[in-house]
Design a protein around this motif. Structure first.
Motif, PDB file in Angstrom:
ATOM      1  N   MET A  86      -0.155  13.699  -3.215  1.00 28.18           N
ATOM      2  CA  MET A  86       1.267  13.373  -3.264  1.00 28.18           C
ATOM      3  C   MET A  86       1.520  12.086  -2.488  1.00 28.18           C
ATOM      4  SD  MET A  86       2.745  15.976  -4.895  1.00 28.18           S
ATOM      5  CE  MET A  86       4.462  15.877  -4.407  1.00 28.18           C
ATOM      6  N   VAL A  87       2.369  11.239  -3.049  1.00 26.97           N
ATOM      7  CA  VAL A  87       2.752  10.021  -2.331  1.00 26.97           C
ATOM      8  C   VAL A  87       3.612  10.412  -1.132  1.00 26.97           C
ATOM      9  CG1 VAL A  87       3.995   7.837  -2.444  1.00 26.97           C
ATOM     10  CG2 VAL A  87       2.666   8.619  -4.427  1.00 26.97           C
ATOM     11  N   GLU A  88       3.149  10.039   0.053  1.00 24.72           N
ATOM     12  CA  GLU A  88       3.853  10.357   1.292  1.00 24.72           C
ATOM     13  C   GLU A  88       4.738   9.208   1.751  1.00 24.72           C
ATOM     14  OE1 GLU A  88       3.922  13.329   4.657  1.00 24.72           O
ATOM     15  OE2 GLU A  88       3.206  13.396   2.596  1.00 24.72           O
ATOM     16  N   GLN A  89       4.245   7.986   1.560  1.00 22.80           N
ATOM     17  CA  GLN A  89       4.963   6.801   2.053  1.00 22.80           C
ATOM     18  C   GLN A  89       4.570   5.599   1.203  1.00 22.80           C
ATOM     19  OE1 GLN A  89       4.047   6.029   6.151  1.00 22.80           O
ATOM     20  NE2 GLN A  89       5.269   4.163   6.280  1.00 22.80           N
ATOM     21  N   THR A  90       5.523   4.691   0.977  1.00 19.11           N
ATOM     22  CA  THR A  90       5.232   3.480   0.198  1.00 19.11           C
ATOM     23  C   THR A  90       5.616   2.242   0.987  1.00 19.11           C
ATOM     24  OG1 THR A  90       7.407   3.451  -0.863  1.00 19.11           O
ATOM     25  CG2 THR A  90       5.663   4.696  -1.971  1.00 19.11           C
ATOM     26  N   GLY A  91       4.845   1.168   0.788  1.00 23.56           N
ATOM     27  CA  GLY A  91       5.180  -0.111   1.387  1.00 23.56           C
ATOM     28  C   GLY A  91       6.331  -0.764   0.647  1.00 23.56           C
ATOM     29  N   GLN A 110       0.813  -1.216   0.000  1.00 20.80           N
ATOM     30  CA  GLN A 110       0.000   0.000   0.000  1.00 20.80           C
ATOM     31  C   GLN A 110       0.845   1.263   0.000  1.00 20.80           C
ATOM     32  OE1 GLN A 110      -2.350  -0.779   3.566  1.00 20.80           O
ATOM     33  NE2 GLN A 110      -4.094  -1.457   2.333  1.00 20.80           N
ATOM     34  N   LEU A 111       0.170   2.387  -0.294  1.00 25.09           N
ATOM     35  CA  LEU A 111       0.813   3.691  -0.268  1.00 25.09           C
ATOM     36  C   LEU A 111      -0.033   4.639   0.569  1.00 25.09           C
ATOM     37  CD1 LEU A 111       0.640   2.587  -3.516  1.00 25.09           C
ATOM     38  CD2 LEU A 111       2.335   4.409  -3.762  1.00 25.09           C
ATOM     39  N   LEU A 112       0.633   5.572   1.218  1.00 23.40           N
ATOM     40  CA  LEU A 112      -0.051   6.642   1.942  1.00 23.40           C
ATOM     41  C   LEU A 112       0.012   7.893   1.077  1.00 23.40           C
ATOM     42  CD1 LEU A 112      -1.410   7.507   4.658  1.00 23.40           C
ATOM     43  CD2 LEU A 112       0.870   8.344   5.340  1.00 23.40           C
ATOM     44  N   ILE A 113      -1.152   8.455   0.784  1.00 20.42           N
ATOM     45  CA  ILE A 113      -1.244   9.637  -0.071  1.00 20.42           C
ATOM     46  C   ILE A 113      -1.705  10.834   0.750  1.00 20.42           C
ATOM     47  CG2 ILE A 113      -2.241  10.621  -2.162  1.00 20.42           C
ATOM     48  CD1 ILE A 113      -0.632   8.056  -2.660  1.00 20.42           C
ATOM     49  N   ARG A 114      -0.982  11.941   0.646  1.00 24.10           N
ATOM     50  CA  ARG A 114      -1.468  13.193   1.220  1.00 24.10           C
ATOM     51  C   ARG A 114      -2.369  13.850   0.179  1.00 24.10           C
ATOM     52  NH1 ARG A 114      -0.582  16.424   5.499  1.00 24.10           N
ATOM     53  NH2 ARG A 114      -1.218  18.597   5.261  1.00 24.10           N
ATOM     54  N   VAL A 115      -3.630  13.990   0.502  1.00 21.41           N
ATOM     55  CA  VAL A 115      -4.630  14.432  -0.467  1.00 21.41           C
ATOM     56  C   VAL A 115      -4.538  15.946  -0.677  1.00 21.41           C
ATOM     57  CG1 VAL A 115      -7.091  14.516  -1.000  1.00 21.41           C
ATOM     58  CG2 VAL A 115      -6.141  12.529   0.195  1.00 21.41           C
ATOM     59  N   LYS A 116      -4.572  16.342  -1.939  1.00 20.60           N
ATOM     60  CA  LYS A 116      -4.540  17.768  -2.293  1.00 20.60           C
ATOM     61  C   LYS A 116      -5.920  18.288  -2.694  1.00 20.60           C
ATOM     62  CE  LYS A 116      -1.018  19.783  -3.130  1.00 20.60           C
ATOM     63  NZ  LYS A 116      -0.181  20.740  -2.361  1.00 20.60           N
ATOM     64  N   ALA A 117      -6.700  17.465  -3.387  1.00 23.59           N
ATOM     65  CA  ALA A 117      -8.024  17.894  -3.837  1.00 23.59           C
ATOM     66  C   ALA A 117      -8.898  16.665  -4.061  1.00 23.59           C
ATOM     67  CB  ALA A 117      -7.924  18.713  -5.126  1.00 23.59           C
ATOM     68  N   VAL A 118     -10.206  16.856  -3.894  1.00 25.51           N
ATOM     69  CA  VAL A 118     -11.185  15.773  -4.050  1.00 25.51           C
ATOM     70  C   VAL A 118     -12.345  16.302  -4.887  1.00 25.51           C
ATOM     71  CG1 VAL A 118     -12.803  14.234  -2.858  1.00 25.51           C
ATOM     72  CG2 VAL A 118     -10.575  14.734  -1.828  1.00 25.51           C
ATOM     73  N   SER A 119     -12.793  15.528  -5.855  1.00 22.20           N
ATOM     74  CA  SER A 119     -13.909  15.991  -6.675  1.00 22.20           C
ATOM     75  C   SER A 119     -15.244  15.562  -6.077  1.00 22.20           C
ATOM     76  CB  SER A 119     -13.787  15.481  -8.111  1.00 22.20           C
ATOM     77  OG  SER A 119     -14.337  14.190  -8.243  1.00 22.20           O
ATOM     78  N   ILE A 120     -16.299  16.262  -6.485  1.00 22.38           N
ATOM     79  CA  ILE A 120     -17.656  15.973  -6.037  1.00 22.38           C
ATOM     80  C   ILE A 120     -18.398  15.263  -7.155  1.00 22.38           C
ATOM     81  CG2 ILE A 120     -19.842  17.017  -5.337  1.00 22.38           C
ATOM     82  CD1 ILE A 120     -18.272  19.279  -4.080  1.00 22.38           C
ATOM     83  N   ASN A 121     -19.072  14.173  -6.822  1.00 26.07           N
ATOM     84  CA  ASN A 121     -19.796  13.381  -7.808  1.00 26.07           C
ATOM     85  C   ASN A 121     -21.231  13.131  -7.358  1.00 26.07           C
ATOM     86  OD1 ASN A 121     -17.497  12.451  -9.705  1.00 26.07           O
ATOM     87  ND2 ASN A 121     -16.707  11.965  -7.677  1.00 26.07           N
ATOM     88  N   PRO A 122     -22.183  13.041  -8.296  1.00 24.93           N
ATOM     89  CA  PRO A 122     -23.552  12.712  -7.916  1.00 24.93           C
ATOM     90  C   PRO A 122     -23.663  11.415  -7.122  1.00 24.93           C
ATOM     91  CG  PRO A 122     -23.510  13.511 -10.168  1.00 24.93           C
ATOM     92  CD  PRO A 122     -22.068  13.379  -9.738  1.00 24.93           C
ATOM     93  N   LEU A 123     -22.758  10.473  -7.386  1.00 26.02           N
ATOM     94  CA  LEU A 123     -22.791   9.219  -6.641  1.00 26.02           C
ATOM     95  C   LEU A 123     -22.580   9.451  -5.152  1.00 26.02           C
ATOM     96  CD1 LEU A 123     -23.158   6.201  -6.971  1.00 26.02           C
ATOM     97  CD2 LEU A 123     -20.705   5.978  -7.390  1.00 26.02           C
TER      98      LEU A 123
END
Length: 313
Positions: free
Chosen positions: A70-75, A29-42
């Motif tokens: 951005m990838v913060e950490q990788t397994g 697995q990878l740990l991602i630091r999130v920069k942006a998230v989109s909005i969806n009807p779902l």
């Protein structure tokens, strides 16, 4: 870290910003630091309880499906990405969880972010882009010189569907509101119908594919717009609709296909290549994390052109 959760089904008022521990990762697995998230009807169909047969009814639940970061950490077993890589990604469409400072993913869930687009644009690409690809290539199988009707052509899926249909050489009729006429034409629609002036049900034309992205056009109504062996694609995967479409498709030449998006690593890679070339990604509005309820409330009203995105400041 901050994370948006909800403990009951309902409207945007059920969404809560909580503080939680940064999740640990496993070897693959990878740990991602999130920069942006989109909005969806779902999103609001799930937290509203419309999709509980798919999402389940166990709480707490999370929201947010596709993201950039951005990838913060990788397994230790991760080979394709390293810390510092800018990526786009998509989570389980019925479980979500992207609206958080950090998310844990596997390699197949992400792709490198195109360098020529912003993190906000990148977040808007995965889910609706994959949906448009699946509609064009699998469900409707759009090809050159086909007549294609796209109802709701300036929404999140529509903005990509019009462009992809154009790339495949189809003749596109886009159905939009008055304010979307210019945009749909710029994306490649050959003709544009303003539904506020001309009801779609009264169009004097038949199509090889009718793609409804509004969930307001029924298959029964669409049949009058379809050629004898045409395909109708809808984006509301309710159990009853799935059963009805299965029965119809056994006996009728006019087929009813339902989008149940299936994210794949190959699909994400295809999208990044399209974005690196000339795929337009239109942002309707961006919001800060603190305004998450407002963001979903305004997006659910359905009056925006393109995609809305939440920025994790």
């Amino acid at each position: 870290m901050r994370k948006v959760i909800y403990n009951r089904f309902g409207d945007e008022s059920v969404l809560e910003v909580t503080e939680q521990a940064v999740p640990p990762i496993q070897n693959d697995q990878l740990l991602i630091r999130v920069k942006a998230v989109s909005i969806n009807p779902l999103d609001w169909k799930v937290y509203g309880g419309d999709m509980k047969l798919m999402s389940g009814s166990t709480f707490p639940k999370s929201v947010g499906i596709d993201f950039s970061g951005m990838v913060e950490q990788t397994g230790s077993a991760v080979a394709r990405f390293t810390a510092g890589d800018a990526v786009i990604g998509v989570l389980d469409v019925f479980k979500g969880g992207a609206l958080a400072d950090y998310v844990v993913v596997k390699e197949a869930d992400i792709a490198l972010k195109p360098a020529n687009i912003s993190f906000e644009q990148a977040a808007a690409l995965p889910l609706t882009g994959l949906s448009a690809l699946q509609i064009m290539d699998q469900l409707a199988a759009v090809s050159a010189n086909q007549d294609v009707l796209i109802n709701g052509a300036t929404g999140g899926i529509g903005l990509f569907a019009v462009q992809l249909a154009k790339k495949r050489g189809a003749k596109i009729t886009a159905v939009v509101s008055t304010k979307g006429v210019t945009q749909a034409t710029q994306w490649g629609a050959d003709s544009v119908v303003d539904y506020t002036k001309q009801p779609i049900k009264l169009l004097n034309k038949r199509f090889d594919a009718v793609i409804d992205l509004t969930t307001k056009l029924s298959f029964r109504e669409a049949k009058n717009l379809m050629k004898p062996n045409a395909v109708f694609v809808s984006t509301l995967p309710s159990p009853l609709a799935i059963i009805a479409s299965f029965i119809n498709n056994i006996f009728s030449g006019q087929k009813h296909k339902i989008l149940i998006v299936k994210p794949t690593a190959d699909g994400l890679t295809t999208l990044t290549k399209l974005a690196e070339a000339d795929l337009q990604i239109v942002l309707a509005k961006t919001y800060f994390f603190a305004n998450v309820r407002q963001a979903y409330r305004e997006a659910r009203q359905g009056k925006l052109i393109g995609k809305s995105v939440i920025i994790l400041d």
